[in-house]
Design an enzyme around this catalytic site. Sequence first.
Site, PDB file in Angstrom:
ATOM      1  CG  HIS A  56       8.594  -4.929   1.806  1.00  0.00           C
ATOM      2  ND1 HIS A  56       7.624  -4.837   0.833  1.00  0.00           N
ATOM      3  CD2 HIS A  56       9.771  -4.848   1.151  1.00  0.00           C
ATOM      4  CE1 HIS A  56       8.200  -4.707  -0.352  1.00  0.00           C
ATOM      5  NE2 HIS A  56       9.509  -4.698  -0.186  1.00  0.00           N
ATOM      6  CG  ASP A 310       9.115  -1.292  -0.771  1.00  0.00           C
ATOM      7  OD1 ASP A 310      10.262  -1.790  -0.741  1.00  0.00           O
ATOM      8  OD2 ASP A 310       8.502  -1.059  -1.831  1.00  0.00           O
TER       9      ASP A 310
HETATM   10 ZN    ZN Z   1       8.658  -4.602  -4.585  1.00  0.00          ZN
END
Ligand code: ZN
Length: 433
Positions: A56, A310
């Site tokens: 991610h 992320d």
């Molecule tokens: Zn997201």
Amino acid sequence: MSLLIKNARLVDGSGELGTADVLVAEGRIASLSGGDAARVVEAAGKVLTPALTDPHTHLRTPGQEVKEDLASGLRAAARGGYGAVLAMPNTEPALQEPEQVQALLDEARKISGAHLFAAAALTRDQAGERLTPAALLAQAGASLLTDDGHTNEDAGVLARGLIYAGAAGLPVAVHAEDAGLRGGGVMNDGRLAAELGLAGNPPEAEAARVARDLEVLRYAVRKLELLGRRPLLYFQHVSSARSVELIRAARAEGLPVCGEATPHHLTLSEDAWRDFDPLFKVAPPLRTTADVEALAGALEAGDLCAIGTDHAPHTRAEKERDLESAPFGIPSLEVAFALLYTELVAKRGLPLPVLIERMTSGPRRALGLGPARLEVGAPADLMLFDPGLERPVEPEKFVSKARYSPWAGWRLSGWPLLTLVAGKEVWRDAAVA
Ligand SMILES: [Zn+2]
């Protein structure tokens, strides 16, 4: 070029493997018992693991290269010990045409850094309405489909997306949040949000969507059984204890689901908001310390199967806007491993092989790849770190364009010193002779 890494402590997701002299030649692990090499790295006291995989990452390419580009992102990843990252498709335009996927992968091959896996949009322009061509995107080299950056409001679209992606052998990742329940929330909904006078995003917004999506998955599993295929649903950045409970129950039942934890949700809580600093603004929001505990427990137990950074770079000017208008996101590729090694392994006693598993084989399995192992013949995608080397987080030294960090000044150990991809050095710290 051949390389001998001497006296390293070997650890992969299967466990502690003892001390060995690892010979790297022709892009592979050629021997675990030494041999002649053009170069030697003395690694006594250091730990050699498979290079990490980040499922991610936002590389902002194409279209937002002011925040990050392929070269800065893939080099930042290599510096963080990552041998591969999966780039999210919420770019400008969204990555959704097979030709775009091929072009991005071709461009990344020219860069000395982590290997690139590409995620493509699940729906056109990530608008949640019309599906992208899953089979063609898979042929073009996409590894996963997702509308991350956006939520999937229409359950019927997500169901068909899971079915077509599953038929094409691709997992689907979701940013699970009910947009209505989330409203305009900027931080965790609770006493502190009320105290600070900020709009809250409740954990129920996530849990309600996780519960719905698990039912959608159940339907897709039933439909795909007729074709002899199985979908895989990947929950990105799980933030709340309740969501973890739902995912645990679904996995116990045998549903094909994987949940991801992020470095920030594992190490920071909503209390960080007391300083009114938009650096801590992230979606989903930082939750309570009880949620942080639940995530760490679920990571150890395997209810959460992967750690995804992320990594979400924005410009410094954007992040310095006021709390309401600053964008969501935290850059973390270069600190994730040292942070989690220090906070989870050194301080909390999480077994190191478990952390390595969740940062290598866990994400690889979600992408349909085999486990990452330190064995003769395996690709020489490797990471060397020093558990004894302590340094502060210095964002001004980041290779990423996003040179700020909510962990700035934290003293961490376990910094990656050497990263190899297919036997080639993509990161070497000055501490390695
Ligand atoms: Zn997201």
